[in-house]
Design a protein around this motif. Structure first.
Motif, short mmCIF file in Angstrom:
data_model
loop_
_atom_site.label_atom_id
_atom_site.label_comp_id
_atom_site.label_asym_id
_atom_site.label_seq_id
_atom_site.Cartn_x
_atom_site.Cartn_y
_atom_site.Cartn_z
N GLY A 1 0.63 -1.01 -0.08
CA GLY A 1 -0.04 -0.33 -0.09
C GLY A 1 0.89 1.30 0.01
N LEU A 2 2.00 1.22 0.58
CA LEU A 2 2.77 2.34 0.73
C LEU A 2 3.61 2.30 -0.48
N GLY A 3 3.70 1.86 -1.15
CA GLY A 3 4.70 1.19 -2.16
C GLY A 3 6.20 1.21 -2.41
N VAL A 4 6.85 0.24 -1.38
CA VAL A 4 7.35 -0.20 -0.73
C VAL A 4 7.82 -1.60 -1.23
N GLY A 5 9.14 -1.52 -2.22
CA GLY A 5 10.09 -1.71 -2.42
C GLY A 5 11.77 -2.28 -2.06
N ARG A 6 11.97 -1.42 -0.81
CA ARG A 6 13.66 -1.81 -0.36
C ARG A 6 12.81 -1.68 0.94
N LEU A 7 13.65 -1.62 1.88
CA LEU A 7 13.93 -2.12 3.32
C LEU A 7 14.84 -1.52 4.16
N VAL A 8 14.81 -1.08 4.95
CA VAL A 8 16.55 -0.22 5.80
C VAL A 8 16.03 -0.69 6.87
#
Length: 186
Positions: free
Chosen positions: A100-107
């Motif tokens: 939903g946040l369009g996140v494909g990269r996590l820290v």
């Protein structure tokens, strides 16, 4: 780059920084302070902060041990995902929150290094996320009585092997908090 299509954003994922999880951990105050600085920086840069909170027989919902540490507080609009397994994706809403946040990269930052942090790193990576571990923003308890290495070695080993993690179409790595770049690499 991530294998997740149309997911161009980065999020800071804070795993299990709860009273009962970080009590007595290696460098507890320093790590919590570093996580706090990352949270403030992410908020300032408009990067989503997603919180994960473990719940089980030892971390009973509503108990003091279950609560996020007093030094940190999820913002009202920041997602808080409850989990019951080491991998923060397993049987949770985390994937749908990130989609939903369009996140494909996590820290990733948090606790415990040798349990939920590692499980979540691997869970994210196999699901297609680019995954960065913040090397000075995770910690664990001393489990040498059960044959584990001392906590500083657990942290160092995790930083070492995650820095060299590879897979097709995804990136991984370990960076110190001061070197975190929330921008998605081109």
């Amino acid at each position: 780059m991530t294998t997740l299509h149309d997911r161009p954003h980065t999020a800071l994922l804070v795993v299990d920084v709860q009273n009962g999880v970080v009590a007595g951990t290696h460098r507890r105050d320093e790590v919590v302070g570093t996580v706090g600085a990352l949270v403030r920086r992410a908020r300032h840069e408009g990067v989503p902060v997603v919180w994960v909170q473990h719940c089980d027989a030892d971390l009973v919902r509503g108990s003091d041990d279950w609560r996020i540490v007093r030094e940190l507080a999820p913002g009202e609009a920041e997602p808080l995902v409850e989990k019951h397994y080491g991998d923060s994706f397993e049987d949770t809403a985390l994937e749908s929150v990130l989609a939903g946040l369009g996140v494909g990269r996590l820290v990733v930052a948090g606790a415990q290094t040798d349990a939920c942090v590692r499980s979540t790193l691997h869970g994210a990576f196999v699901r297609g996320y680019d995954t960065v571990l913040v090397g000075d923003a995770h910690t664990t308890q001393d489990r040498t009585a059960w044959g584990a290495p001392p906590p500083e070695q657990v942290v160092a080993h995790t930083n070492l092997y995650w820095a060299r993690q590879t897979a097709p179409g995804r990136t991984a790595g370990t960076v110190e908090a001061e070197d975190v770049d929330f921008a998605v690499p081109a």
